[in-house]
Design a protein around this motif. Structure first.
Motif, PDB file in Angstrom:
ATOM      1  N   MET A   1       0.839  -1.173   0.000  1.00 17.42           N
ATOM      2  CA  MET A   1       0.000   0.000   0.000  1.00 17.42           C
ATOM      3  C   MET A   1       0.889   1.243   0.000  1.00 17.42           C
ATOM      4  N   ALA A   2       0.557   2.212  -0.822  1.00 10.74           N
ATOM      5  CA  ALA A   2       1.334   3.457  -0.896  1.00 10.74           C
ATOM      6  C   ALA A   2       1.061   4.311   0.326  1.00 10.74           C
ATOM      7  N   SER A   3       2.060   5.078   0.711  1.00  8.33           N
ATOM      8  CA  SER A   3       1.890   5.971   1.847  1.00  8.33           C
ATOM      9  C   SER A   3       2.094   7.410   1.391  1.00  8.33           C
ATOM     10  N   LEU A   4       1.538   8.337   2.127  1.00  8.47           N
ATOM     11  CA  LEU A   4       1.632   9.749   1.805  1.00  8.47           C
ATOM     12  C   LEU A   4       2.414  10.440   2.907  1.00  8.47           C
ATOM     13  N   ASN A   5       3.431  11.178   2.518  1.00 10.88           N
ATOM     14  CA  ASN A   5       4.202  11.981   3.460  1.00 10.88           C
ATOM     15  C   ASN A   5       3.897  13.437   3.172  1.00 10.88           C
ATOM     16  N   LYS A   6       3.542  14.183   4.196  1.00 15.71           N
ATOM     17  CA  LYS A   6       3.209  15.583   4.026  1.00 15.71           C
ATOM     18  C   LYS A   6       4.132  16.405   4.920  1.00 15.71           C
ATOM     19  N   VAL A   7       4.687  17.476   4.342  1.00 18.53           N
ATOM     20  CA  VAL A   7       5.607  18.339   5.068  1.00 18.53           C
ATOM     21  C   VAL A   7       5.122  19.766   4.935  1.00 18.53           C
ATOM     22  N   LEU A   8       5.124  20.507   6.026  1.00 21.03           N
ATOM     23  CA  LEU A   8       4.768  21.918   6.018  1.00 21.03           C
ATOM     24  C   LEU A   8       6.010  22.702   6.416  1.00 21.03           C
ATOM     25  N   LEU A   9       6.523  23.511   5.480  1.00 22.69           N
ATOM     26  CA  LEU A   9       7.711  24.313   5.735  1.00 22.69           C
ATOM     27  C   LEU A   9       7.304  25.777   5.808  1.00 22.69           C
ATOM     28  N   ILE A  10       7.635  26.427   6.896  1.00 24.27           N
ATOM     29  CA  ILE A  10       7.332  27.840   7.071  1.00 24.27           C
ATOM     30  C   ILE A  10       8.649  28.563   7.283  1.00 24.27           C
ATOM     31  N   GLY A  11       8.936  29.503   6.398  1.00 25.60           N
ATOM     32  CA  GLY A  11      10.194  30.228   6.503  1.00 25.60           C
ATOM     33  C   GLY A  11      10.210  31.389   5.536  1.00 25.60           C
ATOM     34  N   ASN A  12      11.388  31.852   5.220  1.00 28.13           N
ATOM     35  CA  ASN A  12      11.582  32.978   4.315  1.00 28.13           C
ATOM     36  C   ASN A  12      12.309  32.513   3.065  1.00 28.13           C
TER      37      ASN A  12
END
Length: 64
Positions: A1-12
């Protein structure tokens, strides 16, 4: 089964994003982000700041 990786990057952004296309017409964008982190040093108790530079390459269409 495929998996989903989610990343939230907050910066400049450190410079303008660079958009280009492959010979097949697929969009590719490169950008660089600076993320700051403030923390207190355990040994001295001094407040310190650290900057992490992250290079991001997005290929094709973003899935939100």
């Amino acid at each position: 089964m495929a998996s989903l990786n989610k990343v939230l990057l907050i910066g400049n952004l450190t410079k303008d994003p660079e958009l280009r296309y492959t010979p097949n017409g697929i969009a590719v964008v490169n950008l660089r982000i600076a993320v700051n982190r403030r923390f207190r040093d355990r040994a001295s108790g001094e407040l310190k700041e650290e900057t992490c530079f992250i290079t991001v390459t997005e290929i094709g269409r973003a899935h939100v």
